[in-house]
Write a protein that holds these residues in place. Structure first.
Motif, PDB file in Angstrom:
ATOM      1  N   LEU A   1       0.815  -1.220   0.000  1.00 10.47           N
ATOM      2  CA  LEU A   1       0.000   0.000   0.000  1.00 10.47           C
ATOM      3  C   LEU A   1       0.846   1.267   0.000  1.00 10.47           C
ATOM      4  CD1 LEU A   1      -2.779  -1.105   2.506  1.00 10.47           C
ATOM      5  CD2 LEU A   1      -3.040  -0.743   0.042  1.00 10.47           C
ATOM      6  N   SER A   2       2.105   1.153   0.395  1.00 11.07           N
ATOM      7  CA  SER A   2       2.959   2.343   0.467  1.00 11.07           C
ATOM      8  C   SER A   2       3.166   2.991  -0.896  1.00 11.07           C
ATOM      9  CB  SER A   2       4.322   1.977   1.069  1.00 11.07           C
ATOM     10  OG  SER A   2       5.063   1.156   0.168  1.00 11.07           O
ATOM     11  N   THR A   3       2.985   2.235  -1.958  1.00 13.35           N
ATOM     12  CA  THR A   3       3.220   2.767  -3.300  1.00 13.35           C
ATOM     13  C   THR A   3       1.938   3.249  -3.973  1.00 13.35           C
ATOM     14  OG1 THR A   3       2.980   0.575  -4.319  1.00 13.35           O
ATOM     15  CG2 THR A   3       5.186   1.204  -3.582  1.00 13.35           C
ATOM     16  N   THR A   4       0.809   3.193  -3.265  1.00  9.42           N
ATOM     17  CA  THR A   4      -0.447   3.602  -3.900  1.00  9.42           C
ATOM     18  C   THR A   4      -0.606   5.119  -3.885  1.00  9.42           C
ATOM     19  OG1 THR A   4      -1.721   3.436  -1.831  1.00  9.42           O
ATOM     20  CG2 THR A   4      -1.577   1.447  -3.199  1.00  9.42           C
ATOM     21  N   LYS A   5      -1.307   5.623  -4.872  1.00  6.01           N
ATOM     22  CA  LYS A   5      -1.605   7.053  -4.936  1.00  6.01           C
ATOM     23  C   LYS A   5      -2.503   7.476  -3.781  1.00  6.01           C
ATOM     24  CE  LYS A   5      -1.201   7.392  -9.978  1.00  6.01           C
ATOM     25  NZ  LYS A   5      -1.919   7.707 -11.246  1.00  6.01           N
ATOM     26  N   ASP A   6      -3.409   6.597  -3.380  1.00  3.28           N
ATOM     27  CA  ASP A   6      -4.311   6.932  -2.288  1.00  3.28           C
ATOM     28  C   ASP A   6      -3.545   7.195  -0.996  1.00  3.28           C
ATOM     29  OD1 ASP A   6      -6.692   6.959  -3.642  1.00  3.28           O
ATOM     30  OD2 ASP A   6      -7.267   4.908  -3.113  1.00  3.28           O
ATOM     31  N   HIS A   7      -2.556   6.366  -0.706  1.00  2.00           N
ATOM     32  CA  HIS A   7      -1.790   6.557   0.528  1.00  2.00           C
ATOM     33  C   HIS A   7      -0.982   7.846   0.479  1.00  2.00           C
ATOM     34  CE1 HIS A   7       0.711   6.000   3.988  1.00  2.00           C
ATOM     35  NE2 HIS A   7       1.804   5.929   3.242  1.00  2.00           N
ATOM     36  N   ALA A   8      -0.237   8.024  -0.600  1.00  2.00           N
ATOM     37  CA  ALA A   8       0.593   9.224  -0.701  1.00  2.00           C
ATOM     38  C   ALA A   8      -0.255  10.495  -0.667  1.00  2.00           C
ATOM     39  CB  ALA A   8       1.418   9.175  -1.991  1.00  2.00           C
ATOM     40  N   GLY A   9      -1.355  10.474  -1.385  1.00  2.64           N
ATOM     41  CA  GLY A   9      -2.222  11.642  -1.412  1.00  2.64           C
ATOM     42  C   GLY A   9      -2.862  11.926  -0.065  1.00  2.64           C
ATOM     43  N   ALA A  10      -3.261  10.882   0.653  1.00  5.78           N
ATOM     44  CA  ALA A  10      -3.902  11.068   1.951  1.00  5.78           C
ATOM     45  C   ALA A  10      -2.930  11.627   2.979  1.00  5.78           C
ATOM     46  CB  ALA A  10      -4.492   9.744   2.445  1.00  5.78           C
ATOM     47  N   VAL A  11      -1.676  11.222   2.905  1.00  9.53           N
ATOM     48  CA  VAL A  11      -0.670  11.778   3.822  1.00  9.53           C
ATOM     49  C   VAL A  11      -0.490  13.268   3.557  1.00  9.53           C
ATOM     50  CG1 VAL A  11       1.779  11.756   4.448  1.00  9.53           C
ATOM     51  CG2 VAL A  11       0.526   9.593   4.184  1.00  9.53           C
ATOM     52  N   GLU A  12      -0.383  13.637   2.286  1.00 11.35           N
ATOM     53  CA  GLU A  12      -0.241  15.058   1.951  1.00 11.35           C
ATOM     54  C   GLU A  12      -1.484  15.842   2.363  1.00 11.35           C
ATOM     55  OE1 GLU A  12       2.453  16.506   0.980  1.00 11.35           O
ATOM     56  OE2 GLU A  12       3.550  14.605   0.871  1.00 11.35           O
ATOM     57  N   ASP A  13      -2.647  15.257   2.149  1.00 13.65           N
ATOM     58  CA  ASP A  13      -3.889  15.928   2.553  1.00 13.65           C
ATOM     59  C   ASP A  13      -3.934  16.128   4.064  1.00 13.65           C
ATOM     60  OD1 ASP A  13      -4.845  16.117  -0.033  1.00 13.65           O
ATOM     61  OD2 ASP A  13      -5.942  14.222   0.071  1.00 13.65           O
ATOM     62  N   PHE A  14      -3.476  15.129   4.811  1.00 15.79           N
ATOM     63  CA  PHE A  14      -3.459  15.258   6.274  1.00 15.79           C
ATOM     64  C   PHE A  14      -2.550  16.405   6.703  1.00 15.79           C
ATOM     65  CE2 PHE A  14      -1.511  14.343  10.375  1.00 15.79           C
ATOM     66  CZ  PHE A  14      -2.624  14.143  11.170  1.00 15.79           C
ATOM     67  N   LEU A  15      -1.359  16.465   6.121  1.00 21.32           N
ATOM     68  CA  LEU A  15      -0.410  17.523   6.498  1.00 21.32           C
ATOM     69  C   LEU A  15      -0.936  18.900   6.123  1.00 21.32           C
ATOM     70  CD1 LEU A  15       2.917  15.765   5.484  1.00 21.32           C
ATOM     71  CD2 LEU A  15       1.992  16.079   7.793  1.00 21.32           C
ATOM     72  N   ALA A  16      -1.685  18.959   5.035  1.00 16.87           N
ATOM     73  CA  ALA A  16      -2.250  20.241   4.593  1.00 16.87           C
ATOM     74  C   ALA A  16      -3.610  20.530   5.222  1.00 16.87           C
ATOM     75  CB  ALA A  16      -2.377  20.242   3.072  1.00 16.87           C
ATOM     76  N   LYS A  17      -4.037  19.642   6.129  1.00 18.01           N
ATOM     77  CA  LYS A  17      -5.332  19.792   6.801  1.00 18.01           C
ATOM     78  C   LYS A  17      -6.494  19.818   5.814  1.00 18.01           C
ATOM     79  CE  LYS A  17      -3.625  21.995  11.022  1.00 18.01           C
ATOM     80  NZ  LYS A  17      -2.219  21.664  10.790  1.00 18.01           N
ATOM     81  N   ARG A  18      -6.367  18.979   4.772  1.00 17.35           N
ATOM     82  CA  ARG A  18      -7.446  18.810   3.799  1.00 17.35           C
ATOM     83  C   ARG A  18      -8.112  17.466   4.015  1.00 17.35           C
ATOM     84  NH1 ARG A  18      -3.208  20.407  -0.008  1.00 17.35           N
ATOM     85  NH2 ARG A  18      -2.983  18.168  -0.422  1.00 17.35           N
ATOM     86  N   ARG A  19      -9.373  17.392   3.633  1.00 22.11           N
ATOM     87  CA  ARG A  19     -10.050  16.098   3.645  1.00 22.11           C
ATOM     88  C   ARG A  19      -9.503  15.246   2.517  1.00 22.11           C
ATOM     89  NH1 ARG A  19     -16.612  15.118   3.956  1.00 22.11           N
ATOM     90  NH2 ARG A  19     -16.534  12.829   3.871  1.00 22.11           N
ATOM     91  N   PRO A  20      -9.099  13.999   2.799  1.00 27.84           N
ATOM     92  CA  PRO A  20      -8.529  13.196   1.726  1.00 27.84           C
ATOM     93  C   PRO A  20      -9.534  12.828   0.655  1.00 27.84           C
ATOM     94  CG  PRO A  20      -8.837  11.867   3.696  1.00 27.84           C
ATOM     95  CD  PRO A  20      -9.127  13.287   4.081  1.00 27.84           C
ATOM     96  N   GLY A  21      -9.055  12.756  -0.564  1.00 29.09           N
ATOM     97  CA  GLY A  21      -9.883  12.318  -1.681  1.00 29.09           C
ATOM     98  C   GLY A  21      -9.246  11.083  -2.294  1.00 29.09           C
ATOM     99  N   PHE A  22      -9.953   9.961  -2.248  1.00 24.09           N
ATOM    100  CA  PHE A  22      -9.400   8.693  -2.717  1.00 24.09           C
ATOM    101  C   PHE A  22      -9.910   8.364  -4.123  1.00 24.09           C
ATOM    102  CE2 PHE A  22      -9.588   8.211   1.971  1.00 24.09           C
ATOM    103  CZ  PHE A  22      -8.242   8.063   2.217  1.00 24.09           C
ATOM    104  N   THR A  23      -9.030   7.809  -4.924  1.00 30.06           N
ATOM    105  CA  THR A  23      -9.385   7.424  -6.280  1.00 30.06           C
ATOM    106  C   THR A  23      -9.423   5.913  -6.474  1.00 30.06           C
ATOM    107  OG1 THR A  23      -7.084   7.456  -7.059  1.00 30.06           O
ATOM    108  CG2 THR A  23      -8.328   9.539  -7.141  1.00 30.06           C
ATOM    109  N   GLY A  24      -8.983   5.178  -5.459  1.00 29.61           N
ATOM    110  CA  GLY A  24      -8.913   3.721  -5.584  1.00 29.61           C
ATOM    111  C   GLY A  24      -7.637   3.250  -6.245  1.00 29.61           C
ATOM    112  N   GLU A  25      -6.674   4.149  -6.443  1.00 29.95           N
ATOM    113  CA  GLU A  25      -5.424   3.786  -7.124  1.00 29.95           C
ATOM    114  C   GLU A  25      -4.245   3.801  -6.170  1.00 29.95           C
ATOM    115  OE1 GLU A  25      -5.108   6.637 -10.240  1.00 29.95           O
ATOM    116  OE2 GLU A  25      -6.743   5.771 -11.390  1.00 29.95           O
TER     117      GLU A  25
END
Length: 273
Positions: A249-273
């Motif tokens: 899962l460490s290589t998925t776009k969802d994980h990387a994007g959610a970490v960045e969203d958390f740091l930016a205090k944004r609600r994560p948006g998942f694409t299933g990728e």
């Protein structure tokens, strides 16, 4: 009821995409006049439908339900009696040819599956419901294991799935005594997530599936595998499997994007990728 001769029009199973969210599929057992009893026609169609859903693109959640007044009342006993008379030795080939592929297919789908249990859920029908990841049930409906009532033991994975859901003591009681239990009891035991009015079962299940369809699909698939693996393996093996899953899962776009969203205090948006 099982064994009635009235034919139901249309395909034995229906597979449709949700109009509100095409990432959600709905698989309907479509023999309402027989209370969705498992005839050869229905079992064959269900095996194929689950196989096709596993290979489908764009599906991120599934709802499994039954047409009419029942979810599924298990094996059609009229057909089973005919098979016993013809050749008792081969009459249970259906377990390996149909029941097992359906259960394994539902369990292995790479996205969450919600059972919308709209009416009676019996025998293999209960096994199919427990092969789903989450369950919504109609208030007042009856569940039953049914098997010992006709001199059989469990199939469709119930000896494991029921024990995992309600504990070995209660599972043994339900299988031995074959006493029906209600949706409300199933909820209290943790077997179903929610009990709602019959008319609200499908809408509630769809709402849950739509929520899941917006989530991290690959993470959900790993959760499904991890829970099954963890239920039957020793802790060192479970820890190793978890580590391997996290690495995938460490290589998925969802994980990387959610970490960045958390740091930016944004609600994560998942694409299933």
């Amino acid at each position: 009821m099982p064994g009635v001769s009235e034919a139901d029009p249309g395909p034995a199973v229906l597979v449709e995409r949700d109009a509100e969210d095409p990432a959600v599929a709905v698989l309907t057992l479509n023999r309402p006049a027989r209370y969705n009893a498992l005839t050869l026609e229905l079992k064959t169609a269900l095996v194929e439908a689950v196989r096709e859903l596993g290979a489908a693109t764009g599906v991120r959640a599934l709802v499994l339900t039954g047409a009419g007044k029942a979810f599924c009342v298990g094996q059609d006993l009229g057909e089973h009696a005919a098979a016993l008379r013809a050749d008792a030795g081969s009459s249970f080939d259906t377990v390996t040819e149909h029941y097992n592929p359906v259960v394994l297919g539902l369990v292995d789908l790479p996205f969450p599956v919600v059972a919308a249990i709209n009416g009676p859920c019996v025998g293999a029908g209960l096994g199919f419901a427990l092969a789903c990841d989450l369950r919504v049930a109609a208030a007042g409906l009856k569940f039953s294991t049914a098997f010992t009532g006709i001199g059989l033991t469990a199939d469709s994975g119930l000896s494991a799935s029921l024990a995992h859901a309600v504990g070995t003591a209660r599972a043994t009681e339900l299988l031995l005594l074959n006493e029906p239990f209600t949706a409300e009891q199933a909820r209290d035991w943790g077997l179903v997530r929610e009990v709602v009015a019959p008319a609200e079962v499908l809408p509630t299940a769809l709402a849950l599936a739509r929520r899941l369809a917006t989530g991290p699909t690959k993470a959900y698939a790993e959760v499904k595998r991890a829970v099954r693996f963890g239920a039957v393996h020793e802790l060192p093996d479970v820890l190793a499997a978890e580590a391997a899953a996290q690495a995938r899962l460490s290589t998925t776009k969802d994980h990387a994007g959610a970490v960045e969203d958390f740091l930016a205090k944004r609600r994560p948006g998942f694409t299933g990728e």
